[in-house]
Design an enzyme around this catalytic site. Structure first.
Site, PDB file in Angstrom:
ATOM      1  N   CYS A 289       0.846  -1.192   0.000  1.00 14.25           N
ATOM      2  CA  CYS A 289       0.000   0.000   0.000  1.00 14.25           C
ATOM      3  C   CYS A 289       0.882   1.243   0.000  1.00 14.25           C
ATOM      4  O   CYS A 289       0.480   2.297  -0.485  1.00 14.25           O
ATOM      5  CB  CYS A 289      -0.921   0.000   1.204  1.00 14.25           C
ATOM      6  SG  CYS A 289      -0.044  -0.265   2.747  1.00 14.25           S
TER       7      CYS A 289
HETATM    8  P1  NAD Z   1      -9.410  -6.076  -2.082  1.00 13.08           P
HETATM    9  O1  NAD Z   1     -10.121  -4.896  -1.579  1.00 13.08           O
HETATM   10  O2  NAD Z   1      -9.864  -6.700  -3.347  1.00 13.08           O
HETATM   11  O3  NAD Z   1      -9.412  -7.257  -0.989  1.00 13.08           O
HETATM   12  C1  NAD Z   1      -9.016  -7.051   0.361  1.00 13.08           C
HETATM   13  C2  NAD Z   1      -9.790  -8.016   1.255  1.00 13.08           C
HETATM   14  O4  NAD Z   1     -11.179  -7.725   1.153  1.00 13.08           O
HETATM   15  C3  NAD Z   1      -9.644  -9.485   0.889  1.00 13.08           C
HETATM   16  O5  NAD Z   1      -9.698 -10.269   2.071  1.00 13.08           O
HETATM   17  C4  NAD Z   1     -10.877  -9.737   0.027  1.00 13.08           C
HETATM   18  O6  NAD Z   1     -11.272 -11.085   0.012  1.00 13.08           O
HETATM   19  C5  NAD Z   1     -11.898  -8.882   0.721  1.00 13.08           C
HETATM   20  N1  NAD Z   1     -12.967  -8.402  -0.151  1.00 13.08           N
HETATM   21  C6  NAD Z   1     -12.950  -8.238  -1.500  1.00 13.08           C
HETATM   22  N2  NAD Z   1     -14.139  -7.773  -1.917  1.00 13.08           N
HETATM   23  C7  NAD Z   1     -14.913  -7.629  -0.825  1.00 13.08           C
HETATM   24  C8  NAD Z   1     -16.230  -7.170  -0.602  1.00 13.08           C
HETATM   25  N3  NAD Z   1     -17.017  -6.771  -1.608  1.00 13.08           N
HETATM   26  N4  NAD Z   1     -16.700  -7.142   0.658  1.00 13.08           N
HETATM   27  C9  NAD Z   1     -15.934  -7.530   1.686  1.00 13.08           C
HETATM   28  N5  NAD Z   1     -14.669  -7.979   1.550  1.00 13.08           N
HETATM   29  C10 NAD Z   1     -14.165  -8.022   0.304  1.00 13.08           C
HETATM   30  O7  NAD Z   1      -7.879  -5.666  -2.162  1.00 13.08           O
HETATM   31  P2  NAD Z   1      -6.698  -6.326  -2.966  1.00 13.08           P
HETATM   32  O8  NAD Z   1      -6.658  -5.735  -4.315  1.00 13.08           O
HETATM   33  O9  NAD Z   1      -6.731  -7.789  -2.823  1.00 13.08           O
HETATM   34  O10 NAD Z   1      -5.479  -5.798  -2.095  1.00 13.08           O
HETATM   35  C11 NAD Z   1      -4.657  -4.775  -2.475  1.00 13.08           C
HETATM   36  C12 NAD Z   1      -5.173  -3.410  -2.015  1.00 13.08           C
HETATM   37  O11 NAD Z   1      -5.086  -3.301  -0.598  1.00 13.08           O
HETATM   38  C13 NAD Z   1      -4.332  -2.297  -2.584  1.00 13.08           C
HETATM   39  O12 NAD Z   1      -5.164  -1.238  -2.937  1.00 13.08           O
HETATM   40  C14 NAD Z   1      -3.455  -1.922  -1.405  1.00 13.08           C
HETATM   41  O13 NAD Z   1      -2.908  -0.625  -1.477  1.00 13.08           O
HETATM   42  C15 NAD Z   1      -4.401  -2.102  -0.259  1.00 13.08           C
HETATM   43  N6  NAD Z   1      -3.703  -2.262   1.020  1.00 13.08           N
HETATM   44  C16 NAD Z   1      -3.780  -1.236   1.930  1.00 13.08           C
HETATM   45  C17 NAD Z   1      -3.077  -1.315   3.134  1.00 13.08           C
HETATM   46  C18 NAD Z   1      -3.122  -0.201   4.137  1.00 13.08           C
HETATM   47  O14 NAD Z   1      -2.774  -0.434   5.286  1.00 13.08           O
HETATM   48  N7  NAD Z   1      -3.536   1.008   3.771  1.00 13.08           N
HETATM   49  C19 NAD Z   1      -2.307  -2.451   3.400  1.00 13.08           C
HETATM   50  C20 NAD Z   1      -2.285  -3.477   2.465  1.00 13.08           C
HETATM   51  C21 NAD Z   1      -2.986  -3.363   1.273  1.00 13.08           C
END
Ligand code: NAD
Length: 518
Positions: A289
């Protein structure tokens, strides 16, 4: 290599069957290696977990905070004793280079070290009353049952930022980790439950896909079983989670995407800036992130910086995450597919540098200095895109993957404007030898975190972590700041005067002499 079977654990018992279907979590550096066979849950299973957590929470809150702190201490020690094994599993399952995976596990230990002492603090206040024979106090109360949903790029550090303080404060937890890091999540869960001697139901884990998670969370919120939601993931899903929580009059802890700028000023140490850009932009294959999004270079140093950055990038080793590499594979196939879509945003006005190709590294699209067999996994070329400007999607949006944009500025005000233009606000950095530039940047940038002469990545476990704008709703994790996510202040006033003393009305007034002059 051993292959695990992973299933949800509710009230201390593994859930039988797979109502949400089964998936395989594979090693992204060797796709033919299955790390875990994962049984997914459905929405009713999430509701059951929330019910169990809700039922278990009161008794857990009754455990004295110093005793809960000891549980956190024991968890930290057990994680430390299993540090190498857990880090190796992180590397196998999501391809994070082993030294970085060790750092990731260390972050859990550091978080436990911080919060074990909080069990003996968790201070409230005694506050003077405006009336005699009356005393005021504040207490931190646990929020209740907490749902934690996390991304898989930091499969153990980020969950620990939620789960350690949540448990310490007397909350119970339902954790929904990313599906593609399920084996790592299972190991984390087991270390926490066994290490902490946690009573059944206090910490539950449910594996589920995104839409199922949303449906289950909505039902659990409707039933009044979840009191707080923590979500780390994309800005898009985070906005939906925030909306759902808001409909239930809750404010979620949202930790979302980033488009993190790095300003290289005319007075910057260019070698240091190149090193920071390489680690910030391409470490973890740009899938943090806090990964560097755009380098905003003073026009007088643009050419020198770009040449050196491109050379360093071209010379960096990529490949097997157990070898000495800058970065390994993409976390999972879904991220390389999405990365290809981001690469399509590169236009004719842009100049591409940094590798012998772009996109997936293969025998037909090779990269020099590749460690291992690129065809065995999902590896992508590092890509530097020079000439990006606001209005270009590649400038405006997070491009989760090994891609760094470069642009130029003339005045520091312009640099700040460019840094803020995409509307995220997680991390940022400036390379300068001028203190006034550093502080002007700090004041102007919208990011929750600012580095001076350091890369955009590299949080420490006891500094507030979090973002603004598209990066989050202002919530902060880590250190004492996260306590406000997992406790609610309760105010107590105790009148022992034996009569009804009315605030604001029965208050003694002194008589000042406003006309007095020396
Ligand atoms: P994502 O939002 O697709 O998924 C994250 C989590 O949410 C997963 O466990 C997924 O299964 C779940 N999820 C997906 N859709 C959902 C929904 N509709 N309802 C509830 N849960 C749902 O994210 P990703 O693309 O897999 O991960 C990368 C993203 O996360 C990037 O944007 C990254 O920058 C961000 N990130 C942010 C931080 C932070 O601390 N700010 C840390 C790590 C990653």
């Amino acid at each position: 290599m051993d292959q695990r079977t992973v299933s949800s654990v509710i009230a201390g018992r593994p859930v039988a069957g797979a109502p949400g279907g089964r998936i395989r979590s594979t090693n992204p550096a060797r796709l033919d290696e299955v790390v875990a066979d994962v049984a997914l849950g459905d929405a009713p299973l999430l509701v059951t977990a929330a019910q169990v957590a809700s039922d278990a929470q009161r008794a857990w809150a009754d455990v004295p905070a110093p005793v809960r702190g000891r549980a956190i201490a024991h968890i930290g020690r057990l994680v430390e004793d299993n540090k190498q094994a857990l880090a190796a599993l992180v590397t196998r399952e999501i391809g994070k280079p082993y030294p970085e995976a060790l750092g990731e596990v260390q972050e859990i230990i550091d978080t436990c070290d911080f919060f074990l002492g909080e069990g003996r603090r968790l201070y409230g206040q005694t506050v003077p009353s405006e009336m005699p024979d009356k005393q005021l106090f504040t207490f931190r109360n646990p929020v209740g049952a907490v749902a934690v949903i996390t991304a898989g790029n930091f499969p153990v550090a980020v969950p620990s930022w939620y789960i350690v303080p949540a448990l310490l404060c007397g909350n119970s937890v339902v954790w929904k980790p990313a599906e593609y890091s399920a084996a790592t999540a299972a190991a984390f869960h087991e270390l926490f439950c066994r290490g902490g001697g946690l009573p059944p139901g206090v910490f539950n884990v449910v594996y589920a896909d995104g839409p199922t998670t949303f449906a289950g969370l909505e039902q659990a919120l409707d039933a009044g079983l979840i009191d707080k939601v923590g979500f780390t993931g994309s800005s898009e899903v985070g906005a939906r989670i925030g909306e759902l929580a808001g409909r239930h009059l809750q404010s979620a802890c949202l930790e979302l995407g980033g488009k993190n700028p790095m300003v290289v000023t005319a007075s910057a140490d260019i070698d240091l800036a190149v090193e920071g850009a390489l680690f910030g932009g391409f470490g973890t294959a740009g899938q943090r992130c806090t990964s560097l999004g755009t380098v905003i270079c003073h026009e007088s140093v643009h050419d020198e910086f770009l040449t050196r950055f491109a050379e360093a990038t071209a010379a960096a080793a990529v490949g097997d995450p157990f070898a000495d590499v800058l970065y390994g594979p993409m976390l999972d196939i879904r991220f390389s597919e999405r990365f290809e879509r981001f690469l399509a945003w590169i236009g004719p006005q842009h100049k591409i540098m940094g590798s012998s190709g772009i996109g997936r590294i293969t025998a037909a699209n090779p990269r020099a200095r590749f460690a291992g067999d690129p065809e065995a996994g999902i590896f992508c070329h590092p890509t530097i895109v020079d000439g990006v400007r606001p209005g270009d999607k590649i400038f405006d949006q997070e491009t989760f993957g090994p891609l760094v944009g470069v642009t130029t500025y003339r005045t520091l005000d312009q640099a700040v404007e460019l840094a803020n233009a995409p509307g995220y606000g997680l991390s940022s950095s400036i390379y300068t030898s001028d203190a006034s530039e550093a502080f002007r940047f700090r004041r102007g940038v919208s990011a929750g975190m600012v580095s001076v002469n350091n890369s955009t990545s590299g949080a420490e476990a006891h500094l507030p972590f979090g973002g603004n704008g598209k990066s989050g709703n202002g919530s902060r994790q880590s250190g004492q700041w996260v306590l406000d996510q997992f406790t609610r202040w309760q105010a107590l006033n105790w009148d022992y005067s034996g009569r009804l003393q009315k605030a604001q009305m029965d208050v003694a007034e002194l008589t000042p002499d406003h006309d007095f002059r020396l």
